[in-house]
Design an enzyme around this catalytic site. Structure first.
Site, PDB file in Angstrom:
ATOM      1  N   GLN A  82       0.839  -1.210   0.000  1.00 40.98           N
ATOM      2  CA  GLN A  82       0.000   0.000   0.000  1.00 40.98           C
ATOM      3  C   GLN A  82       0.867   1.251   0.000  1.00 40.98           C
ATOM      4  O   GLN A  82       0.548   2.248   0.653  1.00 40.98           O
ATOM      5  CB  GLN A  82      -0.916  -0.009   1.223  1.00 40.98           C
ATOM      6  CG  GLN A  82      -2.122  -0.933   1.097  1.00 40.98           C
ATOM      7  CD  GLN A  82      -3.121  -0.441   0.055  1.00 40.98           C
ATOM      8  OE1 GLN A  82      -3.182   0.756  -0.270  1.00 40.98           O
ATOM      9  NE2 GLN A  82      -3.917  -1.347  -0.468  1.00 40.98           N
ATOM     10  N   SER A  83       1.968   1.225  -0.725  1.00 40.58           N
ATOM     11  CA  SER A  83       2.930   2.327  -0.673  1.00 40.58           C
ATOM     12  C   SER A  83       2.375   3.646  -1.227  1.00 40.58           C
ATOM     13  O   SER A  83       1.984   3.735  -2.393  1.00 40.58           O
ATOM     14  CB  SER A  83       4.162   1.924  -1.478  1.00 40.58           C
ATOM     15  OG  SER A  83       5.001   3.038  -1.686  1.00 40.58           O
TER      16      SER A  83
END
Ligand SMILES: *Cc1c(COP(=O)(O)O)cnc(C)c1O
Length: 345
Positions: A82-83
């Site tokens: 989920q960068s």
């Protein structure tokens, strides 16, 4: 300090606002010893460009200028599933007409899902060209180089942005932020006693340390570790700050005591929720309508709240919280943030 010799793209056309948080300050004070707490303000770096922007926007202004100067047609970077950093890098690449590829490190085993919401959805919506998933602990620089080599064999030219955009060049984004903040304080007649910021791959915290040193800003900075306790985090931030000072040719040694971080708020693990983060996200949302994220700013605000309750952040002192963005990951943690599932203490 003159940053103008460094090529820069502009992704935000204004200074991010400084806003007081009177209702959150009052709610926090009510839970502090003697019913007194610090006066909280926020610098809204969640309103940076490449919407929904965040601290990576500032770093990418310098990194993308370098990629373009080197004639790249593709940008490669890395991050967690989920960068925010990957998402903002992709936005910048799209805007510049470049392709973009990611190497995703599955730091929490089993956490990568092809149909995930939040940032992963945005990767797909904005058209990431390819994404390679590697297990926790992989050598990310080597994995990105392998992708770059593959592209080179096809006659393409890749530019590798390190994790979090945290190298000396990326850190210049937060030197620019330090200068912006100094100018705002001057124009608005404001003074802050302490700056509180989340500290991860360290480009933000380290860039600020370098920018405060170079611009003679005496305000202490407290970094709240989002993935490491001080023994591991502080050397990383120090190294980044020194690299930024060296790049600018400041000719200074960064004093060890200029780097201060606090641990204990990120556990059980990077990106996994805990009860103090949930309290912080709920308080900011319910007293100020201010949205924090569960991975970084929620844990950083939990640290600020903890430091106020223990008296380290003094009653009556003025504390500036740097909101570094991260909003899309709210949507992957909805049940935890509403208190509907149990989280770590
Ligand atoms: C990356 C990130 C951070 C941490 O910043 P670093 O420069 O990596 O230390 C903080 N907040 C958000 C929302 C981020 O995406």
């Amino acid at each position: 300090m003159d940053l103008s010799r460094f090529p820069r793209r502009r992704y935000t056309s204004y200074a991010t606002p400084l806003e007081p948080l009177p209702r959150l300050s009052a709610a926090l004070a009510a839970t502090c010893p003697g019913g007194q707490g610090p006066e909280l303000w926020v610098k809204r770096d969640d309103l940076l460009g490449l919407f929904p922007g965040g601290n990576k926007t500032r770093k990418l202004e310098f990194l993308m200028a370098d990629a373009l100067a080197q004639g790249a047609d593709t940008v490669i970077t890395c991050g967690a599933p989920q960068s925010n950093h990957c998402r903002i890098t992709l936005s910048a690449a799209v805007k510049e007409g470049l392709q973009c590829r990611f190497v995703i490190e599955e730091r929490v085993p089993g956490s990568f899902a092809e149909d995930a919401s939040g940032n992963h959805f945005l990767f797909r919506l904005m058209g990431v060209e390819a994404l390679t998933v590697v297990p926790a602990g992989s050598h990310m620089a080597a994995a990105m180089q392998a992708v770059a080599d593959e592209l080179a064999a096809q006659g393409r030219r890749a530019y590798i942005v390190p994790g979090g955009g945290s190298n000396a060049l990326g850190g210049l984004g937060y030197v620019a932020c330090a200068q912006e903040l100094q100018q705002q304080c001057f124009e608005q007649g404001l003074h802050f006693d302490t700056l509180v910021v989340g500290s991860g791959s360290s480009g933000t915290h380290g860039g600020l340390v370098a920018g405060f040193l170079g611009n003679h800003i005496p305000m202490p900075i407290i970094g709240i570790g989002v993935s490491r306790d001080p023994a591991d985090q502080e050397p990383l931030v120090w190294k980044e700050a020194q690299a930024v000072c060296d790049l600018m040719g400041l000719g200074v040694q960064v004093p060890r005591e200029a780097v201060h971080t606090v641990g204990g708020y990120w556990q059980p693990k990077y990106s996994l929720p805990n009860a103090r983060m949930v309290e912080a996200v709920q308080m900011a949302a319910r007293f100020e309508g201010l949205l924090l994220d569960p991975v970084y700013t929620g844990k950083a605000m939990a640290g600020l709240i903890g430091l106020a309750r223990e008296g380290t952040l003094k009653a009556g002192s003025r504390v500036l919280f740097l909101h570094t963005g991260g909003l899309p990951s709210l949507h992957v943690n909805e049940a935890a943030l509403l208190g509907q599932v149990a989280v770590a203490p």
